[in-house]
Design a protein around this motif. Structure first.
Motif, PDB file in Angstrom:
ATOM      1  N   PRO A  29     -27.742 -24.047  -3.871  1.00  0.00           N
ATOM      2  CA  PRO A  29     -27.756 -25.411  -3.315  1.00  0.00           C
ATOM      3  C   PRO A  29     -28.790 -26.330  -3.954  1.00  0.00           C
ATOM      4  O   PRO A  29     -28.621 -27.549  -3.907  1.00  0.00           O
ATOM      5  N   THR A  30     -29.824 -25.772  -4.563  1.00  0.00           N
ATOM      6  CA  THR A  30     -30.843 -26.632  -5.174  1.00  0.00           C
ATOM      7  C   THR A  30     -30.315 -27.365  -6.399  1.00  0.00           C
ATOM      8  O   THR A  30     -30.943 -28.312  -6.862  1.00  0.00           O
ATOM      9  N   THR A  31     -29.145 -26.968  -6.930  1.00  0.00           N
ATOM     10  CA  THR A  31     -28.566 -27.648  -8.094  1.00  0.00           C
ATOM     11  C   THR A  31     -27.624 -28.784  -7.703  1.00  0.00           C
ATOM     12  O   THR A  31     -27.241 -29.584  -8.554  1.00  0.00           O
ATOM     13  N   ALA A  45     -32.130 -29.024   1.519  1.00  0.00           N
ATOM     14  CA  ALA A  45     -33.132 -28.671   2.532  1.00  0.00           C
ATOM     15  C   ALA A  45     -33.192 -27.157   2.715  1.00  0.00           C
ATOM     16  O   ALA A  45     -34.106 -26.645   3.343  1.00  0.00           O
ATOM     17  N   ASP A  46     -32.223 -26.447   2.145  1.00  0.00           N
ATOM     18  CA  ASP A  46     -32.175 -24.988   2.188  1.00  0.00           C
ATOM     19  C   ASP A  46     -32.051 -24.472   0.764  1.00  0.00           C
ATOM     20  O   ASP A  46     -31.229 -24.958  -0.005  1.00  0.00           O
ATOM     21  N   ARG A  47     -32.863 -23.474   0.424  1.00  0.00           N
ATOM     22  CA  ARG A  47     -32.917 -22.998  -0.953  1.00  0.00           C
ATOM     23  C   ARG A  47     -32.168 -21.686  -1.174  1.00  0.00           C
ATOM     24  O   ARG A  47     -32.006 -21.251  -2.301  1.00  0.00           O
ATOM     25  N   GLY A  54     -19.262 -18.958   6.264  1.00  0.00           N
ATOM     26  CA  GLY A  54     -19.921 -19.270   7.525  1.00  0.00           C
ATOM     27  C   GLY A  54     -21.377 -19.680   7.359  1.00  0.00           C
ATOM     28  O   GLY A  54     -21.978 -20.226   8.279  1.00  0.00           O
ATOM     29  N   GLN A  55     -21.957 -19.411   6.172  1.00  0.00           N
ATOM     30  CA  GLN A  55     -23.354 -19.783   5.916  1.00  0.00           C
ATOM     31  C   GLN A  55     -23.494 -21.302   5.978  1.00  0.00           C
ATOM     32  O   GLN A  55     -22.636 -22.042   5.508  1.00  0.00           O
ATOM     33  N   ILE A  56     -24.591 -21.765   6.572  1.00  0.00           N
ATOM     34  CA  ILE A  56     -24.882 -23.200   6.670  1.00  0.00           C
ATOM     35  C   ILE A  56     -25.981 -23.541   5.666  1.00  0.00           C
ATOM     36  O   ILE A  56     -26.983 -22.836   5.581  1.00  0.00           O
ATOM     37  N   PHE A  57     -25.768 -24.603   4.907  1.00  0.00           N
ATOM     38  CA  PHE A  57     -26.836 -25.103   4.034  1.00  0.00           C
ATOM     39  C   PHE A  57     -26.898 -26.617   4.175  1.00  0.00           C
ATOM     40  O   PHE A  57     -25.895 -27.303   4.175  1.00  0.00           O
TER      41      PHE A  57
END
Length: 163
Positions: A29-31, A45-47, A54-57
């Protein structure tokens, strides 16, 4: 190349990179702010790497037409099939702390064309958006060129990660 269907828009680009490398960039998600073709994604906001459905980022965003300008989305991973497909449903936290989703999705499909080439298709789909939301948001909220720009940014980023 981009295609506009009734409730979705997509763009496809062939990149001279292995699918696993492209997928690894998408699963980080950092990209995403560097990939984004709209300029709305500010930073993750999540690395944590995306590893399961189902994962939330969460992503920090900015849009001049948003009531607050700066806001945050909470994306829920819907598709995760390394290295062939990854996609998520953007949402937001309600005042009560519940996650709510508008019905639009982002999805990348990767088709290996041999050991070092991959066809990447990015699709933005709003077919599940209810009429109540369509009354105040025009879909798509950007031109199809933003998807093509995102694919070019992805190719550049994935290429720089290979060195």
């Amino acid at each position: 190349m981009h295609t506009v269907a009734q409730d979705s828009v997509s763009a496809t680009l062939t990149v001279a990179l292995p699918a696993a490398r492209v997928f690894a960039v998408l699963a980080d998600p950092t990209t995403h702010s560097a990939i984004d073709g709209t300029g709305w994604v500010q930073q993750s906001a999540d690395r944590a790497t995306l590893t399961e459905v189902g994962q939330i980022f969460r992503m920090d965003m900015y849009h001049p037409n948003h009531p607050n300008g700066d806001y945050q989305v909470a994306n829920k991973v819907q598709v995760l099939d390394p290295p062939r497909a990854i996609g998520w449903l953007p949402g937001y936290r309600t005042d009560e702390g519940r996650l709510d989703f508008g019905g639009w999705t982002w999805r990348y499909d990767l088709t290996p064309l041999g050991p070092s080439d991959t066809e990447v298709t990015l699709t933005y789909d709003w077919s599940a958006v209810p009429q109540s939301i369509r009354e105040y948001i025009d879909f798509p909220p950007f031109g199809p060129e933003h998807l093509t720009n995102s694919l070019h940014h992805l190719a550049e980023l994935a290429g720089s990660h290979s060195r």
